[in-house]
Design an enzyme around this catalytic site. Structure first.
Site, short mmCIF file in Angstrom:
data_model
loop_
_atom_site.label_atom_id
_atom_site.label_comp_id
_atom_site.label_asym_id
_atom_site.label_seq_id
_atom_site.Cartn_x
_atom_site.Cartn_y
_atom_site.Cartn_z
N ASP A 3 38.06 -8.81 10.22
CA ASP A 3 38.93 -9.56 11.13
C ASP A 3 40.36 -9.03 11.07
O ASP A 3 41.00 -9.07 10.01
CB ASP A 3 38.92 -11.05 10.76
CG ASP A 3 37.56 -11.69 10.96
OD1 ASP A 3 37.25 -12.06 12.10
OD2 ASP A 3 36.80 -11.79 9.98
N ASP B 183 38.13 -4.21 5.78
CA ASP B 183 38.17 -5.60 6.22
C ASP B 183 37.71 -5.63 7.68
O ASP B 183 37.78 -4.62 8.38
CB ASP B 183 39.60 -6.13 6.07
CG ASP B 183 39.79 -7.49 6.73
OD1 ASP B 183 39.13 -8.45 6.31
OD2 ASP B 183 40.59 -7.55 7.69
N ASP C 223 44.34 -5.72 6.80
CA ASP C 223 45.50 -6.06 7.61
C ASP C 223 46.36 -7.17 7.01
O ASP C 223 47.31 -7.62 7.64
CB ASP C 223 45.05 -6.50 9.01
CG ASP C 223 44.31 -7.83 9.00
OD1 ASP C 223 43.36 -7.98 8.18
OD2 ASP C 223 44.67 -8.72 9.78
#
Length: 210
Positions: free
Chosen positions: A11, A9, A160
């Protein structure tokens, strides 16, 4: 080595985009008519899933494509000052040196991702599956697996948020959650990822272990 492909991922995992996102959030809320939140509320929302956050803010799913396209455009038009997390460049260099293939899987645009990574870091990645909706990562992962001819169990998604763990499960790949991004580590733990990575420095050892 346990994996043939590590999908990241962007961001909140590779890049620290949260401060910039929070700086534009009130303006986006005004434009699209959803609830504004203060710092205390934002901290509590780190314990919630993406669907719970949308419900709390009063954002229907049908609005999300327009909102996300607007946010991507804002990042493209202005210099957000976003950088990779401290130590990330060294960690990725170590991982890449082992021969593990790397990819980015993100709802952000490939142009934004590559601008923040910069020319050198962009070359570390073999593929980019970017753009479209925020809940489309499972489909992106399946396309990556097909292109690179990698069995699902030989791939890991590093993210995250709880929705990253959900996407990994849906695609049949392993899930590694990082503690430095959006969702709080306690919330990530309740989603039972295969690994919970507490520091950037721990990335290479966990991703390249046998």
């Amino acid at each position: 080595m346990k994996y043939d492909l590590a999908a990241f991922d962007f961001d909140g995992t590779l890049a620290d985009t949260l401060p910039w996102f929070e700086s534009i959030l009130d303006g986006v809320a005004d434009k699209y008519g959803f609830r504004k939140v203060d710092a205390a509320e934002r901290a509590r929302l780190r314990q919630r899933s993406a669907h719970e956050i949308l419900k709390y803010l009063g954002i229907p799913l049908w609005k999300m494509p327009a909102i996300m396209a607007h946010v991507r455009q804002l990042m493209r038009e202005m210099d957000p000052g976003v950088r990779l997390f401290d130590g990330m460049a060294d960690a990725l260099t170590q991982v890449r040196a082992t021969g593990l293939r790397l990819a980015v899987v993100s709802s952000n645009s490939a142009a934004n991702v590559q601008r923040v990574l910069g020319p050198q870091a962009t070359q570390w990645f073999d593929d980019f599956e970017c753009g479209t909706d925020m809940f489309g990562k499972a489909a992106k992962l399946k396309r990556l697996l097909a292109r690179h001819r990698v069995a699902p169990q030989r791939c890991v998604l590093v993210g995250d948020e709880m929705r990253d763990i959900d996407a990994a499960r849906k695609a049949g790949v392993r899930a590694a959650a990082v503690a430095w991004g959006y969702n709080h580590p306690d919330a990530l733990s309740t989603h039972a990822p295969d690994d919970l990575i507490l520091t950037v420095a721990a990335l290479p050892a966990i991703l390249t272990r046998a």
